[in-house]
Design a protein around this motif. Structure first.
Motif, PDB file in Angstrom:
ATOM      1  N   CYS A   1       0.819  -1.215   0.000  1.00 50.33           N
ATOM      2  CA  CYS A   1       0.000   0.000   0.000  1.00 50.33           C
ATOM      3  C   CYS A   1       0.853   1.265   0.000  1.00 50.33           C
ATOM      4  N   ASN A   2       2.094   1.135   0.451  1.00 52.27           N
ATOM      5  CA  ASN A   2       2.971   2.288   0.601  1.00 52.27           C
ATOM      6  C   ASN A   2       3.927   2.461  -0.578  1.00 52.27           C
ATOM      7  N   VAL A   3       3.859   1.573  -1.555  1.00 53.06           N
ATOM      8  CA  VAL A   3       4.894   1.549  -2.591  1.00 53.06           C
ATOM      9  C   VAL A   3       4.891   2.817  -3.438  1.00 53.06           C
ATOM     10  N   ARG A   4       3.724   3.354  -3.759  1.00 53.94           N
ATOM     11  CA  ARG A   4       3.682   4.558  -4.593  1.00 53.94           C
ATOM     12  C   ARG A   4       4.279   5.748  -3.853  1.00 53.94           C
ATOM     13  N   ALA A   5       3.952   5.882  -2.568  1.00 52.69           N
ATOM     14  CA  ALA A   5       4.510   6.983  -1.777  1.00 52.69           C
ATOM     15  C   ALA A   5       6.024   6.838  -1.627  1.00 52.69           C
ATOM     16  N   LEU A   6       6.512   5.625  -1.410  1.00 52.68           N
ATOM     17  CA  LEU A   6       7.949   5.412  -1.278  1.00 52.68           C
ATOM     18  C   LEU A   6       8.675   5.707  -2.589  1.00 52.68           C
ATOM     19  N   ASN A   7       8.060   5.346  -3.705  1.00 56.46           N
ATOM     20  CA  ASN A   7       8.672   5.648  -4.997  1.00 56.46           C
ATOM     21  C   ASN A   7       8.778   7.150  -5.221  1.00 56.46           C
ATOM     22  N   THR A   8       7.721   7.881  -4.876  1.00 56.61           N
ATOM     23  CA  THR A   8       7.749   9.337  -5.027  1.00 56.61           C
ATOM     24  C   THR A   8       8.745   9.966  -4.075  1.00 56.61           C
ATOM     25  N   TYR A   9       8.900   9.374  -2.898  1.00 49.23           N
ATOM     26  CA  TYR A   9       9.811   9.905  -1.884  1.00 49.23           C
ATOM     27  C   TYR A   9      11.268   9.856  -2.349  1.00 49.23           C
ATOM     28  N   ARG A  10      11.567   9.024  -3.329  1.00 46.10           N
ATOM     29  CA  ARG A  10      12.930   8.969  -3.870  1.00 46.10           C
ATOM     30  C   ARG A  10      13.343  10.298  -4.490  1.00 46.10           C
ATOM     31  N   LEU A  11      12.367  11.129  -4.869  1.00 45.20           N
ATOM     32  CA  LEU A  11      12.662  12.429  -5.457  1.00 45.20           C
ATOM     33  C   LEU A  11      13.043  13.462  -4.405  1.00 45.20           C
ATOM     34  N   GLY A  12      12.860  13.115  -3.123  1.00 43.89           N
ATOM     35  CA  GLY A  12      13.121  14.044  -2.032  1.00 43.89           C
ATOM     36  C   GLY A  12      11.851  14.351  -1.266  1.00 43.89           C
ATOM     37  N   ALA A  13      12.011  14.712   0.004  1.00 47.44           N
ATOM     38  CA  ALA A  13      10.854  14.946   0.865  1.00 47.44           C
ATOM     39  C   ALA A  13      10.003  16.112   0.361  1.00 47.44           C
ATOM     40  N   GLN A  14      10.642  17.211  -0.027  1.00 55.59           N
ATOM     41  CA  GLN A  14       9.877  18.375  -0.484  1.00 55.59           C
ATOM     42  C   GLN A  14       9.141  18.075  -1.775  1.00 55.59           C
ATOM     43  N   ALA A  15       9.802  17.414  -2.700  1.00 54.12           N
ATOM     44  CA  ALA A  15       9.150  17.074  -3.963  1.00 54.12           C
ATOM     45  C   ALA A  15       7.987  16.117  -3.733  1.00 54.12           C
ATOM     46  N   ALA A  16       8.173  15.141  -2.843  1.00 50.27           N
ATOM     47  CA  ALA A  16       7.102  14.185  -2.560  1.00 50.27           C
ATOM     48  C   ALA A  16       5.902  14.886  -1.928  1.00 50.27           C
ATOM     49  N   ALA A  17       6.180  15.797  -0.982  1.00 54.33           N
ATOM     50  CA  ALA A  17       5.085  16.525  -0.338  1.00 54.33           C
ATOM     51  C   ALA A  17       4.333  17.394  -1.342  1.00 54.33           C
ATOM     52  N   SER A  18       5.063  18.017  -2.270  1.00 52.06           N
ATOM     53  CA  SER A  18       4.413  18.865  -3.268  1.00 52.06           C
ATOM     54  C   SER A  18       3.579  18.037  -4.250  1.00 52.06           C
ATOM     55  N   MET A  19       3.863  16.747  -4.355  1.00 57.22           N
ATOM     56  CA  MET A  19       3.111  15.865  -5.252  1.00 57.22           C
ATOM     57  C   MET A  19       1.982  15.148  -4.524  1.00 57.22           C
ATOM     58  N   GLY A  20       1.719  15.567  -3.284  1.00 55.84           N
ATOM     59  CA  GLY A  20       0.566  15.046  -2.559  1.00 55.84           C
ATOM     60  C   GLY A  20       0.837  13.878  -1.633  1.00 55.84           C
ATOM     61  N   VAL A  21       2.106  13.525  -1.403  1.00 56.79           N
ATOM     62  CA  VAL A  21       2.411  12.416  -0.507  1.00 56.79           C
ATOM     63  C   VAL A  21       2.307  12.880   0.933  1.00 56.79           C
ATOM     64  N   ASN A  22       1.552  12.154   1.730  1.00 56.07           N
ATOM     65  CA  ASN A  22       1.454  12.431   3.162  1.00 56.07           C
ATOM     66  C   ASN A  22       2.663  11.780   3.832  1.00 56.07           C
ATOM     67  N   LEU A  23       3.679  12.591   4.144  1.00 56.99           N
ATOM     68  CA  LEU A  23       4.939  12.050   4.643  1.00 56.99           C
ATOM     69  C   LEU A  23       4.767  11.371   5.996  1.00 56.99           C
ATOM     70  N   LEU A  24       3.946  11.933   6.865  1.00 49.69           N
ATOM     71  CA  LEU A  24       3.749  11.331   8.179  1.00 49.69           C
ATOM     72  C   LEU A  24       3.103   9.958   8.044  1.00 49.69           C
ATOM     73  N   ARG A  25       2.070   9.858   7.225  1.00 51.12           N
ATOM     74  CA  ARG A  25       1.409   8.568   7.033  1.00 51.12           C
ATOM     75  C   ARG A  25       2.353   7.550   6.402  1.00 51.12           C
ATOM     76  N   MET A  26       3.152   8.005   5.425  1.00 45.11           N
ATOM     77  CA  MET A  26       4.106   7.094   4.786  1.00 45.11           C
ATOM     78  C   MET A  26       5.105   6.544   5.792  1.00 45.11           C
ATOM     79  N   ARG A  27       5.619   7.408   6.662  1.00 46.56           N
ATOM     80  CA  ARG A  27       6.607   6.970   7.648  1.00 46.56           C
ATOM     81  C   ARG A  27       5.990   6.064   8.704  1.00 46.56           C
ATOM     82  N   LEU A  28       4.776   6.378   9.130  1.00 51.14           N
ATOM     83  CA  LEU A  28       4.121   5.526  10.121  1.00 51.14           C
ATOM     84  C   LEU A  28       3.800   4.149   9.549  1.00 51.14           C
TER      85      LEU A  28
END
Length: 327
Positions: free
Chosen positions: A207-234
């Motif tokens: 369930c987390n694979v898409r967020a983790l893939n986007t996170y490879r671009l960096g935390a700021q880029a992932a957040a700007s693309m709609g990734v909930n960083l807190l939920r991904m980390r939890l």
């Protein structure tokens, strides 16, 4: 890279698992002919002693090797992805040591507990260790600092475990093999409690694979693309705790599998988490099957614990990765 190699890589991995599994069933304190191994799997004869050895001992141990290897490989991949740290591993970062400490404490110190409580103790210890490492490392994304924080936590938990065992000689005798990582302690079948935790941990990863893939671009880029960083980390933390807890509860703290497997998988299928999260459980299972074969045959008729073999394999690789990171 995954497009370049394509399906031959997956065929190679599956063929490797099949061949390693047959080898695992055939060799040991007593070598069994390949024909007997095949007959034991397809036409089991209870009166045949070789068939009984395979069905009653070696086959269950093979399943444990597969499950533990898959759990550690997947947990290491998620840890390296969410921490952006190629040195991350449940053993190196102290998660396995924390799980082991809580298991030892629960079984030897708390009254009225039995083996059915091992998973709860293991999950609790893994969670405490993971949170402790995160707090000690702070907000730094420096892989070396995070690794050193994990080493400190691992040393602390291991020291406390040693003290508890010194105070209980009977407990030391009963848990000695488990504490160095052994695949031969889980009994004749995989415990029924394993499957819900294992499936939930794997489902969280998927369930987390898409967020983790986007996170490879960096935390700021992932957040700007709609990734909930807190939920991904939890979700990642929960998955690592469940998978590592399952592995420790089954076979004790086995190290370096979660470190080596993700790097091997990247060489074969690339950096896309959609491929990595499928490949690393398979490669982890393959690695632990081969490590257990070595553990049972290297000093035959005696047997090494599988955790010792994985440490001999993973230790030099860990040193090489640290030296490369420091350059």
């Amino acid at each position: 890279m995954s497009r370049k190699w394509g399906w031959p890589v997956w065929l190679l991995i599956m063929t490797g698992i099949a061949c390693a599994s047959i080898l695992h069933l055939a060799v040991g304190a007593k070598s069994i002919p390949w024909v007997e191994v095949w007959q034991a799997l397809t036409a089991y004869d209870p009166s045949n002693s070789d068939h009984s050895v395979i069905q009653g001992s070696r086959l269950p141990r093979l399943w444990v090797a597969m499950v533990v290897g898959a759990c550690l490989g997947l947990a290491g991949t998620v840890m390296q992805a969410v921490g952006d740290n190629p040195l991350a591993d449940p053993g190196i970062l102290g998660i396995n040591s924390g799980a082991a400490l809580f298991v030892v404490f629960g079984l030897l110190v708390l009254p009225g507990n039995n083996m059915s409580m091992i998973p709860l103790f293991a999950f609790s210890g893994a969670l405490v260790a993971a949170l402790g490492v995160m707090l000690l490392a702070g907000r730094s994304h420096n892989p070396v600092r995070l690794t050193l924080s994990g080493a400190v936590m691992a040393a602390l938990f291991s020291s406390i475990t040693a003290i508890l065992l010194l105070l209980d000689q009977q407990g030391l005798d009963s848990l000695r093999r488990w504490l160095t990582g052994s695949l031969g302690i889980s009994g004749a079948v995989l415990p029924h409690w394993l499957w819900p935790y294992l499936l939930i941990g794997m489902l969280l990863c998927l369930c987390n694979v898409r967020a983790l893939n986007t996170y490879r671009l960096g935390a700021q880029a992932a957040a700007s693309m709609g990734v909930n960083l807190l939920r991904m980390r939890l979700m990642s933390l929960a998955a690592v705790v469940l998978l590592s807890g399952c592995a420790v509860a089954l076979a004790g703290p086995i190290g370096f599998v979660g470190l080596v497997v993700p790097h091997a998988a990247r060489l074969l299928v690339g950096n896309d988490l959609r491929h990595l999260l499928l490949a690393t459980p398979l490669i982890g299972a393959l690695l632990l099957i081969l490590a257990d074969v070595v553990a049972r045959t290297l000093v035959s008729p005696y047997e090494l614990n599988t955790g010792i073999v994985t440490a001999l394999i993973g230790g030099p690789i860990f040193v090489a990765l640290v030296l490369r990171k420091l350059k």
